[in-house]
Design a protein around this motif. Structure first.
Motif, PDB file in Angstrom:
ATOM      1  N   GLU A  37       0.794  -1.224   0.000  1.00 39.40           N
ATOM      2  CA  GLU A  37       0.000   0.000   0.000  1.00 39.40           C
ATOM      3  C   GLU A  37       0.831   1.281   0.000  1.00 39.40           C
ATOM      4  O   GLU A  37       0.435   2.277  -0.617  1.00 39.40           O
ATOM      5  N   LYS A  38       1.978   1.267   0.665  1.00 39.03           N
ATOM      6  CA  LYS A  38       2.771   2.492   0.775  1.00 39.03           C
ATOM      7  C   LYS A  38       3.988   2.499  -0.148  1.00 39.03           C
ATOM      8  O   LYS A  38       4.315   3.532  -0.727  1.00 39.03           O
ATOM      9  N   MET A  39       4.661   1.360  -0.268  1.00 42.30           N
ATOM     10  CA  MET A  39       5.827   1.295  -1.139  1.00 42.30           C
ATOM     11  C   MET A  39       5.448   1.000  -2.594  1.00 42.30           C
ATOM     12  O   MET A  39       6.267   1.153  -3.489  1.00 42.30           O
ATOM     13  N   LYS A  40       4.216   0.560  -2.820  1.00 43.84           N
ATOM     14  CA  LYS A  40       3.680   0.326  -4.168  1.00 43.84           C
ATOM     15  C   LYS A  40       4.511  -0.678  -4.964  1.00 43.84           C
ATOM     16  O   LYS A  40       4.687  -0.550  -6.165  1.00 43.84           O
ATOM     17  N   TYR A 211      13.884  -1.994  -0.672  1.00 45.33           N
ATOM     18  CA  TYR A 211      12.601  -1.606  -1.260  1.00 45.33           C
ATOM     19  C   TYR A 211      11.490  -1.656  -0.204  1.00 45.33           C
ATOM     20  O   TYR A 211      10.453  -1.017  -0.368  1.00 45.33           O
ATOM     21  N   LEU A 216       9.428   3.732  -3.069  1.00 39.41           N
ATOM     22  CA  LEU A 216       8.976   4.841  -3.913  1.00 39.41           C
ATOM     23  C   LEU A 216      10.129   5.463  -4.686  1.00 39.41           C
ATOM     24  O   LEU A 216      10.029   5.727  -5.892  1.00 39.41           O
ATOM     25  N   ARG A 217      11.238   5.680  -4.005  1.00 42.64           N
ATOM     26  CA  ARG A 217      12.403   6.256  -4.677  1.00 42.64           C
ATOM     27  C   ARG A 217      12.981   5.272  -5.695  1.00 42.64           C
ATOM     28  O   ARG A 217      13.389   5.667  -6.794  1.00 42.64           O
ATOM     29  N   ARG A 219      11.370   3.030  -7.355  1.00 43.08           N
ATOM     30  CA  ARG A 219      10.474   3.028  -8.520  1.00 43.08           C
ATOM     31  C   ARG A 219      10.836   4.156  -9.482  1.00 43.08           C
ATOM     32  O   ARG A 219      10.824   3.982 -10.699  1.00 43.08           O
ATOM     33  N   LYS A 220      11.170   5.324  -8.931  1.00 42.63           N
ATOM     34  CA  LYS A 220      11.554   6.451  -9.778  1.00 42.63           C
ATOM     35  C   LYS A 220      12.815   6.129 -10.583  1.00 42.63           C
ATOM     36  O   LYS A 220      12.892   6.439 -11.772  1.00 42.63           O
ATOM     37  N   GLU A 223      11.812   3.628 -13.422  1.00 46.45           N
ATOM     38  CA  GLU A 223      11.008   4.190 -14.504  1.00 46.45           C
ATOM     39  C   GLU A 223      11.748   5.279 -15.268  1.00 46.45           C
ATOM     40  O   GLU A 223      11.628   5.372 -16.495  1.00 46.45           O
ATOM     41  N   LYS A 299       7.896  11.217  -1.031  1.00 46.86           N
ATOM     42  CA  LYS A 299       6.509  11.051  -1.486  1.00 46.86           C
ATOM     43  C   LYS A 299       6.503  10.509  -2.905  1.00 46.86           C
ATOM     44  O   LYS A 299       7.519  10.535  -3.591  1.00 46.86           O
ATOM     45  N   GLU A 300       5.333  10.008  -3.318  1.00 48.99           N
ATOM     46  CA  GLU A 300       5.199   9.469  -4.678  1.00 48.99           C
ATOM     47  C   GLU A 300       5.460  10.556  -5.713  1.00 48.99           C
ATOM     48  O   GLU A 300       5.096  11.715  -5.522  1.00 48.99           O
TER      49      GLU A 300
END
Length: 300
Positions: A37-40, A211, A216-217, A219-220, A223, A299-300
Motif C-alpha cells: 500500500e505504501k511502497m507500491k 525496497y 517509492l524512490r 520506482r523512480k 522508470e 513522497k510518490e
C-alpha cells in the motif's frame, strides 16, 4: 501467469521476530501491507536472505509462506525462495509454496561444500522435476562462493521451467553478456545500490531488501532509466545510495527493521533471529537520524 507478468520491483521481505525466536505475525502482516500500500511494490520475494531464512526451521519457513500468501493474496507477485543445502527440504518447500498459489519459486545455489557445476545443475533440475512451478535461480556468489558463467546459465535455461535469475553480483560485464545471450529469460537485479546500471542493461526487474522502506524512490530510478532519463535517474540513485550507505554503516537488517517501525510498522517486537544481533540503542538512535535525513519526506 505468463513470465512477462513476473517483471517489476519486488521487495525481499523482511521478517520481524519475537524475543524467543518465533515469528511476529502481526508485525509481518504490517510489513506486507506497508510494501503493497505504501511502497507500491509489484511483488514480494519471500524466504530470502532478507527474511533471515537460512537460520530458520522448515516449519517456520512454511509459516512465513502461509502468512505472506494469506495477507497479500493475489494483489502482488509472490515468489518463494525455497533453496539451501538440503535438496529434499527445498522440494518439500517448493511443493508447499506451489500449493499455496505462489507465482514462482526461487532457489539459492547450494553452498558451503564446493559443489561442481554439474551438481548445482542437477540440484535445480531435480527441484523443478518434483515441483510444478517455474523457478528463478538465486545467484549471490559473494555469500555462496558459487560463480556461474554465461554458458552455464544457458545450460540451466535449457530446462523450460527455469525461467530466469536473481542476479546479485557487481559483475556488469557478466550481466551484459548474459542479457545478450539470453534475451528471453528473466533477469532481476539483486543489488539495490546498483539498480540504475542494471536497468540500463535491460534487466526485467529488481529484488531487494531496501525496497521495503525505499520502494517509492527505487520506482523512480526504475522508470526514469527505462524512459532514457539517465541523469534524472542518477540523481535519485545518488539519494538512494546515501540512504543505503547509512543503512549499511549502521547494520543492514536491524536498521531496516527500525526504519519500518518509524514508517508505521510497529506491532510487537522487530528483533532479528539469533545468532543475528538485534538493534542496540545506539543503532535505534542512528536509525531515527537516517529516517529523518533520507525517508521522512519521500513522497510518490
Amino acid at each position: 501467469m505468463a513470465n512477462e507478468d513476473l517483471k517489476g520491483l519486488i521487495s525481499a521481505l523482511l521478517v520481524p521476530f519475537n524475543e524467543d525466536g518465533t515469528v511476529n505475525e502481526k508485525g509481518l502482516r504490517q510489513i506486507i501491507r506497508h510494501n503493497i500500500e505504501k511502497m507500491k511494490i509489484d511483488g514480494l520475494y519471500v524466504g530470502g536472505s532478507s527474511g533471515e531464512n537460512f537460520m530458520l526451521e522448515k516449519e517456520t519457513k512454511k509459516q512465513i509462506f502461509d502468512i505472506a500468501k494469506d495477507e497479500a493474496k493475489d494483489e502482488v507477485i509472490l515468489i518463494a525462495q525455497v533453496g539451501g543445502t538440503n535438496l529434499y527440504e527445498a522440494i518439500e518447500l517448493g511443493q508447499y509454496a506451489t500449493e499455496l498459489g505462489y507465482d514462482a519459486i526461487s532457489a539459492v545455489t547450494p553452498f558451503y561444500y564446493k559443489f561442481s557445476f554439474e551438481e548445482v545443475k542437477n540440484y535445480y533440475f531435480d527441484l523443478v522435476e518434483k515441483v510444478d512451478n517455474r523457478l528463478i535461480v538465486y545467484s549471490i556468489p559473494a555469500l555462496t562462493g558459487v560463480e556461474i558463467g554465461v554458458s552455464q546459465f544457458k545450460e540451466l535455461f535449457e530446462n523450460e521451467k527455469i525461467i530466469g535469475v536473481k542476479f546479485t553480483a557487481a559483475d556488469f560485464f557478466l550481466l551484459e553478456r548474459l542479457r545478450k545471450a539470453c534475451p528471453d529469460h528473466l533477469i532481476f537485479s539483486g543489488f539495490d545500490e546498483m539498480l540504475l546500471p542494471a536497468v540500463i542493461n535491460n534487466v526485467d526487474g529488481a529484488i531487494g531488501s531496501t525496497y521495503n522502506v525505499n520502494g517509492l524512490r527505487s520506482r523512480k530510478i526504475f522508470e526514469l532509466a527505462q524512459a532514457g532519463k539517465i541523469q534524472e535517474a542518477l540523481a535519485v540513485q545518488n539519494e538512494t545510495n546515501d540512504l543505503i550507505e547509512a543503512i549499511l554503516d549502521n547494520g543492514l537488517y536491524p536498521t531496516i527493521k527500525q526504519l519500518l517501525k518509524l514508517q508505521g510498522c510497529n506491532e510487537g517486537a522487530f528483533l532479528s533471529r539469533k545468532p543475528m544481533a538485534s538493534a542496540t540503542q545506539e543503532q535505534i538512535n542512528r536509525s531515527k537520524e537516517i529516517y529523518d535525513a533520507y525517508l521522512k519526506n519521500v513522497k510518490e
